[in-house]
Design an enzyme around this catalytic site. Structure first.
Site, PDB file in Angstrom:
ATOM      1  N   TRP A 130       0.852  -1.184   0.000  1.00 15.30           N
ATOM      2  CA  TRP A 130       0.000   0.000   0.000  1.00 15.30           C
ATOM      3  C   TRP A 130       0.895   1.244   0.000  1.00 15.30           C
ATOM      4  O   TRP A 130       1.841   1.322   0.789  1.00 15.30           O
ATOM      5  CB  TRP A 130      -0.903  -0.023   1.243  1.00 15.30           C
ATOM      6  CG  TRP A 130      -1.790   1.168   1.398  1.00 15.30           C
ATOM      7  CD1 TRP A 130      -2.519   1.771   0.422  1.00 15.30           C
ATOM      8  CD2 TRP A 130      -2.043   1.897   2.600  1.00 15.30           C
ATOM      9  NE1 TRP A 130      -3.211   2.833   0.947  1.00 15.30           N
ATOM     10  CE2 TRP A 130      -2.933   2.932   2.283  1.00 15.30           C
ATOM     11  CE3 TRP A 130      -1.597   1.769   3.921  1.00 15.30           C
ATOM     12  CZ2 TRP A 130      -3.397   3.844   3.228  1.00 15.30           C
ATOM     13  CZ3 TRP A 130      -2.058   2.667   4.857  1.00 15.30           C
ATOM     14  CH2 TRP A 130      -2.955   3.685   4.510  1.00 15.30           C
ATOM     15  N   ASP A 211      -0.648  -6.009   9.036  1.00 14.12           N
ATOM     16  CA  ASP A 211      -1.632  -4.949   8.780  1.00 14.12           C
ATOM     17  C   ASP A 211      -2.933  -5.625   8.364  1.00 14.12           C
ATOM     18  O   ASP A 211      -2.992  -6.332   7.356  1.00 14.12           O
ATOM     19  CB  ASP A 211      -1.132  -4.013   7.666  1.00 14.12           C
ATOM     20  CG  ASP A 211      -2.085  -2.831   7.457  1.00 14.12           C
ATOM     21  OD1 ASP A 211      -3.086  -2.725   8.181  1.00 14.12           O
ATOM     22  OD2 ASP A 211      -1.824  -2.021   6.542  1.00 14.12           O
ATOM     23  N   LYS A 246     -13.031  -0.202   6.539  1.00 19.15           N
ATOM     24  CA  LYS A 246     -13.700  -0.923   5.453  1.00 19.15           C
ATOM     25  C   LYS A 246     -14.781  -1.858   5.986  1.00 19.15           C
ATOM     26  O   LYS A 246     -15.901  -1.852   5.483  1.00 19.15           O
ATOM     27  CB  LYS A 246     -12.695  -1.741   4.636  1.00 19.15           C
ATOM     28  CG  LYS A 246     -11.335  -1.114   4.473  1.00 19.15           C
ATOM     29  CD  LYS A 246     -11.280  -0.014   3.444  1.00 19.15           C
ATOM     30  CE  LYS A 246      -9.940   0.699   3.557  1.00 19.15           C
ATOM     31  NZ  LYS A 246      -9.552   1.492   2.424  1.00 19.15           N
TER      32      LYS A 246
HETATM   33  C1  LMR Z   1      -6.696   2.744  -0.525  1.00 19.11           C
HETATM   34  O1  LMR Z   1      -5.715   2.003  -0.567  1.00 19.11           O
HETATM   35  O2  LMR Z   1      -7.227   3.230  -1.537  1.00 19.11           O
HETATM   36  C2  LMR Z   1      -7.345   3.040   0.806  1.00 19.11           C
HETATM   37  O3  LMR Z   1      -6.705   2.342   1.812  1.00 19.11           O
HETATM   38  C3  LMR Z   1      -7.505   4.483   1.074  1.00 19.11           C
HETATM   39  C4  LMR Z   1      -6.241   5.223   1.345  1.00 19.11           C
HETATM   40  O4  LMR Z   1      -6.201   5.942   2.353  1.00 19.11           O
HETATM   41  O5  LMR Z   1      -5.277   5.121   0.571  1.00 19.11           O
END
Ligand code: LMR
Length: 399
Positions: A130, A211, A246
Site C-alpha cells: 500500500w 496490517d 472498510k
Molecule cells: C486505498 O488504498 O485506496 C485506501 O486504503 C484508502 C487510502 O487511504 O489510501
C-alpha cells in the site's frame, strides 16, 4: 522561516479522488480509492452503524477524555474479533492494546514504538505494498526494505522469491505482512504459506507485523484472520495494526486498533507503558465516536448479527463482481487472461496494463484507477461493467 518549505508530491490515491470529483462526464467510473460502493455507486452508512449511532446518542453521558489507550471495552471486543475468543483469552496478559485514529494511526504508533525499541530498525514490506505504508513507517525514521511478492505474470505470489528475500533479513528486522486482501494486489498467502513464513521469522528472529485492514472482505471474518491467528499462537512477539474503515464502513471516523504481543506478561506491562507514552506525545488520545459505534455493535447480539449480514453481502458482491469482470472481458473478446481477478481477494486487483493505458482510460473514458493499474473492484456495477470492459479492451487493442 517557511520559505524553505517545498511543495510535496501529490498522494496518488488522494489526487485521483479529487480528479474524479471534478470530472463532469456522467459516465465516469471511480475504480481508485479503496472505498466499498454499492450497485448505485454509493457508500452508504451500514444499517448496524446507523442504529448503533442512535443508541449511542441516547446513552452517551459524557464527552470527557478517554485516555491514550482508548476505551477498554472496544479494545477487548476488537481484539477478540481479530484473534478469536479463545486465542484472545490465552494471550490477553501478553497484549498491549490501544484504540487508534484509523489503521494509519496504528501503523504510525507501531513505527514510533519500534523506533524506541531500536532506532536502526528495518521494516521489510512487500513489493508492491500500500502506497502509504512507506511514508507512515519510513516517516517515523525506520529503514525500509522490500521483499518480492506479487507475480504480475501469474497474478499470484512469488513465494520462493519472497522467502529468499526474507532469508536475507537480519535478526531484529521487522516483516510487514498483509493479514488478508493484499493491497494493492489482492493476492493473499494461503495457510501453508503463513506457516512457512512463521517458521522463517522464528528461525531468523524477525518480528512479524501484520496490517489487517480488510478483515471480513476476503473469505469471512474468521477465515481472513487464520494467518494472523496462526502467527499469534506461535511467535513470542507480534504487532497487529487493524482498521474498521472498510469492514464497518467507518472511514472518516478514523477507527483502528494496535495490538502488541510481548513475550510475557511482565514485559507486556513495559510495552504498554511505552506505547501509551508514545501515543500521549503524539496525539494524546484517540477520537471516540467510531470506536464507540463498534463497541455498541460488537456487544449487542442483534446489531452484531446485522453487521455480519451486511459485511457478508459486501463480501459476496465483491466476489461476484470479480467473476463478472473476468467473464465480461472474455465474452467481449479480450485476448489477455484476466482469470487471476477471480482468484484474488478483497477490493483490489492490478489490471496489469501500463500507466499510459491507465491515462488513456482516464482521458478518453473517465475511468479512474491508480497508475499502477490497481482497480477497486467494488467500484464496478452492472451499470458500468460493460462500459469498463469495452474501454479496457479498446485501450489494449489500440496501444
Ligand atoms: C486505498 O488504498 O485506496 C485506501 O486504503 C484508502 C487510502 O487511504 O489510501
Amino acid at each position: 522561516m517557511f520559505e524553505v518549505i517545498q511543495a510535496q508530491p501529490h498522494d496518488a490515491i488522494l489526487q485521483l479522488m479529487a480528479l474524479y470529483r471534478q470530472d463532469p462526464n456522467p459516465h465516469k467510473v471511480d475504480l481508485g480509492v479503496g472505498v466499498y460502493k454499492d450497485e448505485l455507486g454509493n457508500t452508504p452508512i451500514m444499517q448496524a452503524v446507523d442504529r448503533a449511532q442512535r443508541i449511542l446518542i441516547e446513552q452517551e453521558l459524557t464527552k470527557t477524555y478517554i485516555g491514550p489507550a482508548g476505551a477498554p471495552q472496544y479494545n477487548q471486543l476488537i481484539s477478540q474479533l481479530i484473534l478469536g475468543q479463545s486465542l484472545y483469552q490465552q494471550l490477553s496478559n501478553r497484549l498491549a492494546v490501544a484504540q487508534t485514529p484509523g489503521g494509519c494511526g496504528a501503523l504510525r504508533m507501531a513505527a514510533e514504538f519500534l523506533k524506541s525499541c531500536s532506532p536502526d530498525t528495518t521494516v521489510w514490506v512487500s513489493d508492491p505494498t500500500w502506497a502509504n505504508h512507506i511514508p507512515l513507517l519510513g516517516g517515523a525514521g525506520l529503514k525500509i526494505q522490500t521483499y518480492a511478492y506479487y507475480d504480475h505474470a501469474s497474478g499470484g505470489i512469488q513465494f520462493d522469491k519472497m522467502m529468499s528475500a526474507l532469508d536475507a533479513a537480519k535478526t531484529g528486522d521487522v516483516v510487514l505482512l498483509h493479514g488478508c486482501c493484499h493491497n494493492p494486489s489482492g493476492a493473499d498467502l494461503n495457510l501453508e504459506q503463513w506457516k512457512a513464513v512463521t517458521e522463517l521469522v522464528q528461525r531468523k528472529g524477525l518480528l512479524p507485523f501484520v496490517d489487517m485492514a480488510y478483515q471480513g472482505l476476503g473469505d469471512g471474518l474468521d477465515e481472513d484472520a487464520a494467518g494472523v491467528r496462526y502467527l499469534a499462537e506461535q511467535v513470542p512477539e507480534l504487532i497487529i495494526a487493524a482498521s474498521c474503515s472498510k469492514n464497518f464502513g467507518l472511514y472518516r471516523e478514523r477507527t483502528g486498533v494496535l495490538l502488541i504481543l510481548s513475550a510475557n506478561a511482565e514485559q507486556s506491562l513495559n510495552t504498554a507503558s511505552q506505547l501509551f507514552g508514545t501515543i500521549r506525545s503524539h496525539y494524546s488520545m484517540p477520537p471516540n465516536h467510531g470506536a464507540a459505534i463498534v463497541e455498541v455493535i460488537l456487544s449487542n447480539g442483534d446489531l452484531r448479527n446485522l453487521w455480519q449480514q451486511e459485511l457478508g453481502q459486501m463480501r459476496r458482491r465483491i466476489g461476484d463482481l470479480r467473476v463478472q469482470f473476468n467473464q465480461t472481458l472474455s465474452q467481449q473478446g479480450v485476448e489477455q487472461d484476466f482469470s487471476f481477478i477471480e482468484r484474488q481477494k478483497g477490493m483490489f486487483s492490478f489490471l496489469g496494463i501500463s500507466a499510459q493505458q491507465v491515462h488513456r482510460l482516464r482521458d478518453e473514458y473517465s475511468i479512474y484507477m491508480v497508475d499502477s493499474s490497481r482497480v477497486n473492484v467494488a467500484g464496478l456495477s452492472s451499470q458500468n461493467l460493460d462500459y469498463v470492459c469495452k474501454a479496457v479492451i479498446n485501450v489494449l487493442k489500440t496501444s
